[in-house]
Design a protein around this motif. Structure first.
Motif, PDB file in Angstrom:
ATOM      1  N   GLU A   1     -56.538  47.085   0.631  1.00 44.16           N
ATOM      2  CA  GLU A   1     -55.928  45.874   1.351  1.00 44.16           C
ATOM      3  C   GLU A   1     -54.739  45.491   0.953  1.00 44.16           C
ATOM      4  OE1 GLU A   1     -57.900  42.997   2.999  1.00 44.16           O
ATOM      5  OE2 GLU A   1     -59.718  43.833   2.975  1.00 44.16           O
TER       6      GLU A   1
ATOM      7  N   GLU B   1     -52.435  45.815   4.687  1.00 48.14           N
ATOM      8  CA  GLU B   1     -51.337  44.379   5.199  1.00 48.14           C
ATOM      9  C   GLU B   1     -50.125  45.058   6.055  1.00 48.14           C
ATOM     10  OE1 GLU B   1     -49.243  41.017   2.988  1.00 48.14           O
ATOM     11  OE2 GLU B   1     -50.643  41.990   2.085  1.00 48.14           O
TER      12      GLU B   1
ATOM     13  N   GLU C   1     -48.714  44.608   9.365  1.00 52.33           N
ATOM     14  CA  GLU C   1     -47.493  44.093   9.682  1.00 52.33           C
ATOM     15  C   GLU C   1     -46.955  45.301  10.859  1.00 52.33           C
ATOM     16  OE1 GLU C   1     -43.759  43.819   6.834  1.00 52.33           O
ATOM     17  OE2 GLU C   1     -45.860  42.867   5.733  1.00 52.33           O
TER      18      GLU C   1
END
Length: 362
Positions: A5, A9, A13
């Motif tokens: 995760e 992320e 991003e």
């Protein structure tokens, strides 16, 4: 294997992922110290990851008589662990060749602790799109996938929009690097992803070293059967970002702030895009159809003290006539783009830490 995760992320991003060069000595043997030094430089520059075993690392590392693929991937992981970063750092491994070879390389990457594999089709120009898709699906059974549209001048092939739509439907695809150096083909990839059922599950990265800043600034607005879909190119996995990396990180951060502000884009950024592209032309030797692209990257790193020389595995791969002068010119014309001062301030510190960590292991 799925992406963690925290890595997912960061990937979504958007971040700077340099394509990691290969450090060699005058005998064209692996220079482990400078290989580690490059990894440390990228981490210290604020890059969000590195891509190893890719075109910039030289595809020849896979040749049986050279046999450096696993060694080079291992060195990068070892150095990242030695640095002890307190933030996520994406480790990308390039996989290449036939299905069997690429799957084996994916297994090596998984064993070494890589997060995701960049799927190159270098040398597979004669393969059908269905065969390439089947190959990707088999690789994806072992590692998360980072798609790669490689430009034809360095071994890629033209792929249809339907190919990319089908590729996007592969469950373990998390990102696609667009690097055809062609605006029309780049749009096709974004449109294909937006029209797939996994649009929100795939991050788009630029590999278009000839249009980096514009790619990052642009929001694609694609009309699909579900309505209008907005899609951004969130970061870059680039050979160009193997040099002047600290400034590249600052540039991406600035782009993010501009886009978040919701205001009108400053026209100066369009001018900056041309400056970056002109610099890339010198590094990548565009006047000679990219013949000196890897040697050009090495030359900049050599000038900074991050490499001892510009040696490549192929003795014929070197700077083209006039390329060094072109690099001189972009240094003079765009001094704000280089990170020489940053490297100079930290080079001795990085060197000492590598020597200390190597001694402690031995």
């Amino acid at each position: 294997m799925k992406l963690s995760e925290e890595i997912k992320e960061l990937l979504f991003e958007g971040t700077v992922i340099p394509a990691h060069p290969l450090a060699l000595d005058a005998n064209r043997q692996l220079d482990e110290f400078h290989q580690r030094l490059l990894t440390r430089y990228y981490a210290a520059s604020g890059a969000g990851g590195i891509a190893v075993g890719v075109h910039t690392t030289q595809f020849e590392i896979r040749d049986p008589e050279i046999n450096l693929y696993e060694k080079v991937l291992s060195l990068a992981v070892s150095e990242v662990e030695s640095i002890g970063l307190d933030r996520p750092f994406i480790k990308v491994a390039g996989v290449s060749g036939s299905t069997e070879q690429a799957v084996n390389e994916a297994k090596i990457a998984r064993k070494l602790g890589y997060d995701i594999v960049l799927v190159s089709i270098n040398g597979l120009k004669d393969w059908s799109e269905e065969d390439l898709l089947d190959r990707a699906r088999q690789i994806g059974e072992h590692m998360p996938l980072f798609g790669f549209y490689l430009q034809t001048s360095v071994g890629g092939k033209v792929l249809t929009e339907n190919f990319w739509k089908e590729f996007a439907e592969i469950p373990n695809v998390y990102a696609i690097k667009i690097a055809p150096f062609n605006r029309y083909q780049s749009i096709e990839v974004v449109r294909a992803v937006c029209n797939s059922s996994r649009c929100n599950d795939i991050a788009i990265y630029t590999g278009n070293d000839d249009n980096i800043l514009n790619d990052l600034l642009t929001t694609y607005r694609i009309n699909t059967e579900r309505g209008i879909v907005d899609k951004d190119i969130v970061g870059g996995l680039l050979g160009h970002w193997a040099v002047w990396t600290e400034k590249a990180v600052k540039l991406l951060n600035h782009v993010k702030k501009v886009k978040l502000s919701g205001g009108q884009m400053n026209r100066d950024l369009l001018t900056k895009n041309i400056e970056v592209t002109d610099s890339n032309a010198a590094f990548f030797d565009t006047k000679n159809n990219f013949k000196g692209c890897i040697a050009g990257i090495h030359e900049v790193l050599r000038r900074q003290g991050l490499l001892k020389g510009i040696w490549c595995l192929d003795p014929n791969e070197t700077l083209s006539v006039g390329q060094a002068e072109e690099i001189d010119r972009v240094y003079k014309d765009y001094p704000e783009l280089n990170d020489d001062a940053f490297v100079k301030d930290h080079l001795e510190e990085w060197s000492q830490k590598i020597k200390a960590s190597t001694l402690s292991v031995n």
